[in-house]
Write a protein that holds these residues in place. Sequence first.
Motif, short mmCIF file in Angstrom:
data_model
loop_
_atom_site.label_atom_id
_atom_site.label_comp_id
_atom_site.label_asym_id
_atom_site.label_seq_id
_atom_site.Cartn_x
_atom_site.Cartn_y
_atom_site.Cartn_z
N HIS A 29 0.81 -1.22 0.00
CA HIS A 29 0.00 0.00 0.00
C HIS A 29 0.84 1.26 0.00
N ALA A 30 2.02 1.21 0.60
CA ALA A 30 2.87 2.40 0.66
C ALA A 30 4.30 2.00 1.00
N ILE A 31 5.23 2.87 0.63
CA ILE A 31 6.64 2.73 0.99
C ILE A 31 7.09 4.10 1.46
N ILE A 39 13.85 1.96 5.18
CA ILE A 39 12.70 1.87 4.30
C ILE A 39 11.61 1.06 4.98
N PHE A 40 10.41 1.64 5.04
CA PHE A 40 9.25 1.00 5.64
C PHE A 40 8.30 0.60 4.52
N VAL A 41 7.95 -0.67 4.47
CA VAL A 41 7.02 -1.17 3.47
C VAL A 41 5.72 -1.55 4.18
N PHE A 42 4.64 -0.93 3.78
CA PHE A 42 3.32 -1.15 4.36
C PHE A 42 2.53 -2.03 3.39
N HIS A 43 2.13 -3.22 3.84
CA HIS A 43 1.49 -4.18 2.94
C HIS A 43 0.52 -5.06 3.71
N THR A 44 -0.18 -5.93 3.00
CA THR A 44 -1.13 -6.85 3.64
C THR A 44 -0.41 -8.17 3.94
N ALA A 45 -0.21 -8.44 5.20
CA ALA A 45 0.38 -9.69 5.69
C ALA A 45 0.17 -9.71 7.19
N SER A 46 0.52 -10.81 7.83
CA SER A 46 0.30 -10.89 9.27
C SER A 46 1.18 -9.88 10.03
N GLU A 47 2.33 -9.59 9.54
CA GLU A 47 3.17 -8.49 10.04
C GLU A 47 3.26 -7.50 8.89
N GLY A 56 18.77 -2.92 1.65
CA GLY A 56 17.80 -3.98 1.50
C GLY A 56 17.83 -5.04 2.58
N GLU A 57 18.77 -4.90 3.54
CA GLU A 57 18.83 -5.85 4.65
C GLU A 57 17.57 -5.74 5.49
N PHE A 58 16.92 -6.86 5.77
CA PHE A 58 15.71 -6.89 6.60
C PHE A 58 16.10 -6.58 8.04
N LEU A 59 15.41 -5.60 8.66
CA LEU A 59 15.71 -5.22 10.03
C LEU A 59 14.66 -5.70 11.02
N ALA A 60 13.39 -5.57 10.68
CA ALA A 60 12.32 -5.91 11.62
C ALA A 60 10.99 -5.92 10.89
N SER A 61 9.99 -6.45 11.59
CA SER A 61 8.61 -6.38 11.10
C SER A 61 7.69 -6.30 12.29
N TRP A 62 6.54 -5.71 12.07
CA TRP A 62 5.53 -5.60 13.12
C TRP A 62 4.21 -5.24 12.47
N GLY A 63 3.16 -5.12 13.27
CA GLY A 63 1.89 -4.67 12.74
C GLY A 63 0.82 -5.73 12.64
N ALA A 64 0.88 -6.78 13.46
CA ALA A 64 -0.14 -7.83 13.39
C ALA A 64 -1.54 -7.27 13.61
N ASP A 65 -1.66 -6.16 14.34
CA ASP A 65 -2.97 -5.55 14.58
C ASP A 65 -3.55 -4.87 13.35
N TYR A 66 -2.73 -4.71 12.31
CA TYR A 66 -3.14 -4.01 11.10
C TYR A 66 -3.15 -4.95 9.90
N PHE A 67 -3.58 -6.18 10.09
CA PHE A 67 -3.50 -7.20 9.05
C PHE A 67 -4.11 -6.77 7.72
N ALA A 68 -5.15 -5.96 7.75
CA ALA A 68 -5.79 -5.53 6.49
C ALA A 68 -4.87 -4.62 5.69
N GLY A 69 -3.79 -4.15 6.30
CA GLY A 69 -2.82 -3.31 5.60
C GLY A 69 -2.76 -1.92 6.18
N ALA A 70 -1.56 -1.49 6.45
CA ALA A 70 -1.35 -0.14 6.96
C ALA A 70 -1.37 0.83 5.77
N HIS A 71 -1.84 2.05 6.01
CA HIS A 71 -1.92 3.06 4.97
C HIS A 71 -1.38 4.39 5.50
N TYR A 72 -1.01 5.25 4.60
CA TYR A 72 -0.67 6.63 4.88
C TYR A 72 0.39 6.81 5.97
#
Length: 82
Positions: A29-31, A39-47, A56-72
């Motif tokens: 949905h957004a970068i 770089i923060f990638v906002f997408h539809t997934a469990s995190e 491009g090294e992966f640092l972390a993930s979070w956002g299980a409460d926003y499974f439908a996808g974070a926006h804006y």
Amino acid sequence: MATGAGEFRFTFDRGWAKLPAGKRFGTTHAIAEDSRGRIFVFHTASECIFIFAPDGEFLASWGADYFAGAHYPQRAGDHRMP
């Protein structure tokens, strides 16, 4: 593949994001980039928020409460990405 115009021209690099085993992108949905170049990638997934270093090294993930996808995404003045 390149997109954009003038000083805002970007090239797609399919191998840039180095995802750990078991992690996958959902519909993106957004970068956003923070003041440290992360770089923060906002997408539809469990995190639904993946965080990457500039290379491009992966640092972390979070956002299980926003499974439908974070926006804006917005950057706070103190370098946080709320």
